[in-house]
Design an enzyme around this catalytic site. Sequence first.
Site, PDB file in Angstrom:
ATOM      1  N   ASP A 139       0.848  -1.191   0.000  1.00 35.03           N
ATOM      2  CA  ASP A 139       0.000   0.000   0.000  1.00 35.03           C
ATOM      3  C   ASP A 139       0.886   1.245   0.000  1.00 35.03           C
ATOM      4  O   ASP A 139       1.784   1.367   0.833  1.00 35.03           O
ATOM      5  CB  ASP A 139      -0.917   0.007   1.226  1.00 35.03           C
ATOM      6  N   HIS A 142      -3.826  13.901   1.280  1.00 34.31           N
ATOM      7  CA  HIS A 142      -4.014  12.970   2.405  1.00 34.31           C
ATOM      8  C   HIS A 142      -2.816  13.013   3.351  1.00 34.31           C
ATOM      9  O   HIS A 142      -2.976  13.128   4.569  1.00 34.31           O
ATOM     10  CB  HIS A 142      -4.223  11.544   1.872  1.00 34.31           C
TER      11      HIS A 142
HETATM   12 MN    MN Z   1      -4.316   2.498   2.909  1.00 30.60          MN
END
Ligand code: MN
Length: 426
Positions: free
Chosen positions: A135, A142
Amino acid sequence: MPITANDPNRKTWLHISPDSHFPIQNIPFGVFLTKDDIITVGTRIGDYAIDLGALHQLGYFDGIPLTDDIFLQDTLNDFISDGKKTWRLVRNRIAEIFDTENDTLKNNKKDQEIIIFQMSEVEMQLPVYIGDYTDFYSSIEHATNVGTMFRDPNNALLPNWLHIPVGYHGRSSSIIPSGIPVHRPMGQTLPAGADAPVFGPSKLVDFELEMAFITTDANHLGEPIPVDEAEDYIFGLVVFNDWSARDIQKWEYVPLGPFLAKNFASSISPWIVTLDALEPYRCDSPKPLKPQLPYLQYSGQKSFDIKLEAAITPEGGESTTVSKSNFKYMYWNMAQQLAHHTVNGCPVNSGDMMGSGTISGKTRDSFGSMLELTWRGENPIQMSDGTERKFIDDYDTVTMTGYCDNGTTKIGFGEVSTKLLPTFKK
Ligand code: MN
């Protein structure tokens, strides 16, 4: 080889609704179980699931080099290993078979009965065996929001962020398709002001609005993939809800990063939309704020304009859209992520999955997690049923969708929809 499957003028003889995510220009790949309990690789046009195993057995892929059992499998891994040229030949052929100008299958009711199912008759499965899952953390909005909340608004981005597509290795064992419910995880948290942790249900279960790409066999140990070749090894994408427990995360993540707060579940939309199908929706990536090292510098457009939405539906209630974001907001694109992932010689295999990281935009309504949307719970979201949410409640269903629309053709990913259940009890 041209991608004839993308011809925007092509029409199909199947009846499909004009706002479907799955016009004949999409032709995604998935795995489904038929009502006779037969598992097969398939595609989808409108609300029809098409059995590629049956098409192949009946000779519709003649002339394309495919092994006899390539679609009679419970994952797409072997087909993905066949490489981009084969994916393209198969998509082009499927487009031809269902083209309104082609009478072969259109006039063969007997074959149609074996090949074509209603979506309501099939059960979607996980489309690939995911060997490894990584990931990333590639949305600057973000990363800035999280850095502002948890560290220092004046130094929200850590010094490496503008130089490295930051990522971590996750668990593939808990990646599940849309429709499988998830239990609220148990774990350690540190209550505010306490000096010792407590054990119990996470109180801050959150979604992360992401996309994930699925790779083919890309390289051998030691061999990096150049950034401008990276897309040759990307089969396609899904919408990805990377479930997160923020209270567990906050206590555990120093110094090695996410662990149990992240690996209890991640949910994906079950149809893999190919990178080929996304060609008409290429766009520029955000301009780099700092020079990037040569191995991360690319040519051409490597971002994709994919509109994303997340909604929360309480048990028996109506749904409220809580976020509208876009895959194109990503600061680091997939080619850069894959080039970085392999620059040290780390091998990437068929069926590996790479999450984008939470995708937030600049505006409040485009943030990709409840953590950001409610700013740690300080500004609850008003739901259309009059209740409010800081994070996700038991029995809430989180539904994410993604689609591309350039005014000529619209293709989409369908949805990933997951209900949060209370903690697991034997
Ligand atoms: Mn994530």
